[in-house]
Design an enzyme around this catalytic site. Structure first.
Site, PDB file in Angstrom:
ATOM      1  N   PHE A  12       0.697  -1.195  -0.144  1.00 52.35           N
ATOM      2  CA  PHE A  12      -0.046  -0.039  -0.168  1.00 52.35           C
ATOM      3  C   PHE A  12       0.807   1.136  -0.030  1.00 52.35           C
ATOM      4  O   PHE A  12       0.871   1.897  -1.069  1.00 52.35           O
ATOM      5  CB  PHE A  12      -1.027  -0.044   1.112  1.00 52.35           C
ATOM      6  CG  PHE A  12      -1.635   1.208   1.773  1.00 52.35           C
ATOM      7  CD1 PHE A  12      -1.935   2.123   0.846  1.00 52.35           C
ATOM      8  CD2 PHE A  12      -1.375   1.535   3.055  1.00 52.35           C
ATOM      9  CE1 PHE A  12      -2.450   3.304   1.349  1.00 52.35           C
ATOM     10  CE2 PHE A  12      -1.792   2.757   3.432  1.00 52.35           C
ATOM     11  CZ  PHE A  12      -2.393   3.623   2.714  1.00 52.35           C
ATOM     12  N   GLN A  75       9.799  -0.104   3.438  1.00 52.77           N
ATOM     13  CA  GLN A  75       8.438  -0.273   4.079  1.00 52.77           C
ATOM     14  C   GLN A  75       8.219  -1.849   4.310  1.00 52.77           C
ATOM     15  O   GLN A  75       6.863  -1.844   4.716  1.00 52.77           O
ATOM     16  CB  GLN A  75       7.581   0.366   2.957  1.00 52.77           C
ATOM     17  CG  GLN A  75       7.764   1.450   2.371  1.00 52.77           C
ATOM     18  CD  GLN A  75       7.662   2.678   3.204  1.00 52.77           C
ATOM     19  OE1 GLN A  75       6.732   2.684   4.094  1.00 52.77           O
ATOM     20  NE2 GLN A  75       8.823   3.527   3.223  1.00 52.77           N
ATOM     21  N   SER A 119       6.252   3.145  13.597  1.00 56.84           N
ATOM     22  CA  SER A 119       4.784   3.157  13.551  1.00 56.84           C
ATOM     23  C   SER A 119       4.512   3.642  15.276  1.00 56.84           C
ATOM     24  O   SER A 119       5.141   3.470  16.008  1.00 56.84           O
ATOM     25  CB  SER A 119       4.240   1.551  13.814  1.00 56.84           C
ATOM     26  OG  SER A 119       3.036   1.544  14.560  1.00 56.84           O
ATOM     27  N   SER A 120       3.235   4.603  15.291  1.00 56.11           N
ATOM     28  CA  SER A 120       2.778   5.133  16.382  1.00 56.11           C
ATOM     29  C   SER A 120       2.619   4.034  17.544  1.00 56.11           C
ATOM     30  O   SER A 120       2.111   4.383  18.564  1.00 56.11           O
ATOM     31  CB  SER A 120       1.478   5.751  16.225  1.00 56.11           C
ATOM     32  OG  SER A 120       0.629   4.906  15.562  1.00 56.11           O
ATOM     33  N   TYR A 143       4.293  -6.595  17.211  1.00 55.49           N
ATOM     34  CA  TYR A 143       4.702  -5.723  16.170  1.00 55.49           C
ATOM     35  C   TYR A 143       5.147  -4.627  16.687  1.00 55.49           C
ATOM     36  O   TYR A 143       6.099  -4.138  16.015  1.00 55.49           O
ATOM     37  CB  TYR A 143       3.125  -5.567  15.519  1.00 55.49           C
ATOM     38  CG  TYR A 143       3.214  -4.283  14.462  1.00 55.49           C
ATOM     39  CD1 TYR A 143       3.761  -4.547  13.011  1.00 55.49           C
ATOM     40  CD2 TYR A 143       2.640  -2.979  14.670  1.00 55.49           C
ATOM     41  CE1 TYR A 143       3.942  -3.272  12.360  1.00 55.49           C
ATOM     42  CE2 TYR A 143       2.581  -2.109  13.827  1.00 55.49           C
ATOM     43  CZ  TYR A 143       3.324  -2.307  12.754  1.00 55.49           C
ATOM     44  OH  TYR A 143       3.339  -1.025  11.712  1.00 55.49           O
ATOM     45  N   ASN A 172      -1.631   5.541  11.560  1.00 59.81           N
ATOM     46  CA  ASN A 172      -2.850   5.154  10.789  1.00 59.81           C
ATOM     47  C   ASN A 172      -2.963   5.812   9.281  1.00 59.81           C
ATOM     48  O   ASN A 172      -3.654   6.864   9.403  1.00 59.81           O
ATOM     49  CB  ASN A 172      -4.184   5.379  11.763  1.00 59.81           C
ATOM     50  CG  ASN A 172      -4.050   4.402  12.716  1.00 59.81           C
ATOM     51  OD1 ASN A 172      -3.418   4.901  13.805  1.00 59.81           O
ATOM     52  ND2 ASN A 172      -4.845   3.449  12.651  1.00 59.81           N
ATOM     53  N   ARG A 211      -7.962   7.915  16.549  1.00 57.87           N
ATOM     54  CA  ARG A 211      -6.895   7.623  15.805  1.00 57.87           C
ATOM     55  C   ARG A 211      -6.131   8.933  15.051  1.00 57.87           C
ATOM     56  O   ARG A 211      -7.283   9.652  14.776  1.00 57.87           O
ATOM     57  CB  ARG A 211      -6.782   6.574  14.736  1.00 57.87           C
ATOM     58  CG  ARG A 211      -7.098   4.995  15.032  1.00 57.87           C
ATOM     59  CD  ARG A 211      -5.767   4.476  16.089  1.00 57.87           C
ATOM     60  NE  ARG A 211      -6.301   3.138  16.438  1.00 57.87           N
ATOM     61  CZ  ARG A 211      -6.392   2.825  17.516  1.00 57.87           C
ATOM     62  NH1 ARG A 211      -6.706   3.904  18.724  1.00 57.87           N
ATOM     63  NH2 ARG A 211      -6.776   1.573  17.874  1.00 57.87           N
TER      64      ARG A 211
HETATM   65  N1  LIG Z   1      -0.647   1.482   6.931  1.00 58.49           N
HETATM   66  C1  LIG Z   1      -0.323   2.005   8.123  1.00 58.49           C
HETATM   67  O1  LIG Z   1      -1.493   2.598   8.661  1.00 58.49           O
HETATM   68  C2  LIG Z   1       1.037   2.129   8.799  1.00 58.49           C
HETATM   69  C3  LIG Z   1       1.151   2.464  10.248  1.00 58.49           C
HETATM   70  C4  LIG Z   1       2.373   2.415  10.814  1.00 58.49           C
HETATM   71  C5  LIG Z   1       3.293   1.736  10.194  1.00 58.49           C
HETATM   72  N2  LIG Z   1       2.980   1.364   9.155  1.00 58.49           N
HETATM   73  C6  LIG Z   1       4.145   0.718   8.397  1.00 58.49           C
HETATM   74  O2  LIG Z   1       4.521   1.024   7.146  1.00 58.49           O
HETATM   75  C7  LIG Z   1       5.029  -0.198   6.175  1.00 58.49           C
HETATM   76  C8  LIG Z   1       4.204  -0.237   5.107  1.00 58.49           C
HETATM   77  O3  LIG Z   1       3.026  -0.724   5.363  1.00 58.49           O
HETATM   78  P1  LIG Z   1       1.596  -0.973   4.567  1.00 58.49           P
HETATM   79  O4  LIG Z   1       0.341  -0.455   5.311  1.00 58.49           O
HETATM   80  O5  LIG Z   1       2.115  -0.389   3.227  1.00 58.49           O
HETATM   81  O6  LIG Z   1       1.625  -2.536   4.481  1.00 58.49           O
HETATM   82  P2  LIG Z   1       1.591  -3.514   3.159  1.00 58.49           P
HETATM   83  O7  LIG Z   1       1.336  -4.990   3.702  1.00 58.49           O
HETATM   84  O8  LIG Z   1       0.706  -2.993   2.173  1.00 58.49           O
HETATM   85  O9  LIG Z   1       3.049  -3.586   2.608  1.00 58.49           O
HETATM   86  C9  LIG Z   1       4.118  -4.261   3.215  1.00 58.49           C
HETATM   87  C10 LIG Z   1       4.693  -4.712   1.948  1.00 58.49           C
HETATM   88  O10 LIG Z   1       5.906  -5.347   2.507  1.00 58.49           O
HETATM   89  C11 LIG Z   1       6.066  -6.654   1.853  1.00 58.49           C
HETATM   90  N3  LIG Z   1       6.812  -7.768   2.449  1.00 58.49           N
HETATM   91  C12 LIG Z   1       6.420  -8.269   3.803  1.00 58.49           C
HETATM   92  N4  LIG Z   1       7.333  -8.985   4.192  1.00 58.49           N
HETATM   93  C13 LIG Z   1       8.491  -9.041   3.365  1.00 58.49           C
HETATM   94  C14 LIG Z   1       9.677  -9.712   3.389  1.00 58.49           C
HETATM   95  N5  LIG Z   1       9.925 -10.736   4.388  1.00 58.49           N
HETATM   96  N6  LIG Z   1      10.307  -9.498   2.329  1.00 58.49           N
HETATM   97  C15 LIG Z   1      10.122  -8.525   1.284  1.00 58.49           C
HETATM   98  N7  LIG Z   1       8.939  -7.907   1.380  1.00 58.49           N
HETATM   99  C16 LIG Z   1       7.997  -8.160   2.405  1.00 58.49           C
HETATM  100  C17 LIG Z   1       4.678  -7.032   1.359  1.00 58.49           C
HETATM  101  O11 LIG Z   1       4.655  -8.068   0.371  1.00 58.49           O
HETATM  102  C18 LIG Z   1       4.015  -5.713   1.073  1.00 58.49           C
HETATM  103  O12 LIG Z   1       4.098  -5.438  -0.417  1.00 58.49           O
HETATM  104  C19 LIG Z   1       5.185  -1.253   7.176  1.00 58.49           C
HETATM  105  O13 LIG Z   1       6.652  -0.936   7.710  1.00 58.49           O
HETATM  106  C20 LIG Z   1       4.328  -0.903   8.261  1.00 58.49           C
HETATM  107  O14 LIG Z   1       4.565  -1.599   9.588  1.00 58.49           O
HETATM  108  C21 LIG Z   1       1.838   1.375   8.218  1.00 58.49           C
END
Ligand SMILES: NC(=O)c1ccc[n+]([C@@H]2O[C@H](COP(=O)([O-])OP(=O)(O)OC[C@H]3O[C@@H](n4cnc5c(N)ncnc54)[C@H](O)[C@@H]3O)[C@@H](O)[C@H]2O)c1
Length: 317
Positions: A12, A75, A119-120, A143, A172, A211
């Site tokens: 995402f 990411q 992350s928050s 996490y 978020n 949030r």
């Molecule tokens: N979406 C949110 O609200 C949010 C909030 C706080 C932190 N985050 C952090 O932001 C980052 C992105 O989150 P997102 O919401 O886009 O999630 P997402 O699941 O859409 O994206 C994560 C991506 O990482 C890839 N991935 C997972 N494990 C892997 C591995 N071992 N090797 C290679 N690729 C791998 C997945 O296939 C995916 O494409 C993450 O680190 C998440 O913890 C997201």
């Protein structure tokens, strides 16, 4: 021209970043194992990116993918609080060990800077709002604990190894390309797809939990500011210093769609925090970053995107 690597670039936030950086004419590499990322997210840009399909914990893959890279936007993670409560070891292995492997290989490959997603959730349920960067981490889930540990390693590598690191604590995030189909889907895509389908969305708990929702284009902008102006070794909140309850969010989605639906209330989920909003002033002071989107404007753009892409998720198993 800069060479940029985005881990989790098929996910995402990653794919929003990839698409923005392609507009800026950078050379883009993606590392992704497609565990939660989607092929369809890369539709139309496949020819413009170099894809390294595989696991972040695979050192040989990283060695190859990071050759000649200037900046990494990291990411990739197993990004879910409830999923981490069910699979604590796997979450820690991917999120923490994957990140340490990345920092280490980035240092060995001559990468200048890694901007990484934190992350928050690391703030947990401790008192004191808005959350400021000097508060001590108090994770409530594997996490969150993994993300807090990533930050410690980020500081170690940024200080004592030949690579700079900047961490961003996202609050978020929501917007286009966020997957509504998984069991661990986030609240915004869950609400939007349910309301567009005329179904009642599920709220866990009483809906009065809050949030600090951040639109994904602001997170993309924050990553670019962190790469260009963030201080090495720092961790910054990416937030709007504002809170929205889950009940208010549903009202906003219903109003935007033009629907009138009641939520179904279910048990609160373990590991979820009650209240969350962040202080963005340190990031603003040190980089000049401010978020451009109100929650309402972000929700309008997101609803528009889901409306135009109603069949987007049909091809997924
Ligand atoms: N979406 C949110 O609200 C949010 C909030 C706080 C932190 N985050 C952090 O932001 C980052 C992105 O989150 P997102 O919401 O886009 O999630 P997402 O699941 O859409 O994206 C994560 C991506 O990482 C890839 N991935 C997972 N494990 C892997 C591995 N071992 N090797 C290679 N690729 C791998 C997945 O296939 C995916 O494409 C993450 O680190 C998440 O913890 C997201």
């Amino acid at each position: 021209m800069q060479t940029i690597c985005i881990t989790g670039g098929a996910g995402f936030i990653g794919v929003n970043l990839v698409r923005k950086l392609l507009d800026n004419r950078a050379k883009i590499r993606i590392i992704d194992d497609f565990s939660t990322g989607r092929e369809i997210n890369l539709q139309g840009i496949e020819g413009q990116v170099e894809l390294y399909r595989g696991d972040l914990r695979d050192t040989d893959l990283l060695k190859e993918a990071l050759q000649g890279v200037d900046v990494v936007y990291h990411q990739a993670a197993m990004p879910s609080v409830p999923r981490s409560m069910e699979a604590p070891l796997k979450t820690t292995d991917i999120t923490l060990m994957g990140t340490v492997n990345l920092f280490n290989q980035a240092a060995e490959s001559g990468v200048q800077r890694v901007v990484y997603a934190s992350s928050s959730s690391i703030y947990g349920n401790q008192p004191g709002f808005p959350r400021t960067e000097e508060m001590y981490p108090a994770p409530e889930s594997p996490y969150a604990a993994s993300k807090a540990a990533c930050e410690l390693f980020g500081k170690v590598f940024g200080t004592n190894f030949p690579v700079e690191t900047v961490g961003l604590r996202y609050f978020n995030v929501f917007g286009p390309y966020q997957d509504p189909t998984s069991n661990y889907a986030a609240v915004v895509p869950n609400f939007i797809t349910a309301v567009l389908a005329g179904e009642s969305p599920v709220i866990y708990g009483d809906g009065e939990q809050s949030r600090d929702f951040t639109y994904v284009q602001d997170v993309v902008k924050a990553n670019i500011y962190a790469a260009e102006k963030g201080q090495n070794g720092r961790v910054y909140n990416v937030a709007r210093r504002d809170q929205t309850t889950i009940n208010q969010l549903l009202e906003m989605v219903c109003k935007t769609v033009g629907a009138d639906l009641e939520a179904k209330f279910e048990e609160a989920r373990p590991g979820d925090v009650r209240c969350s909003y962040g202080d963005d002033r340190l990031f603003n002071k040190e980089t000049g970053f401010t978020a451009d989107y109100s929650v309402a404007r972000g929700v309008r753009e997101t609803v528009e995107w889901y409306r135009e892409n109603l069949d987007y998720w049909d091809c997924l198993e």
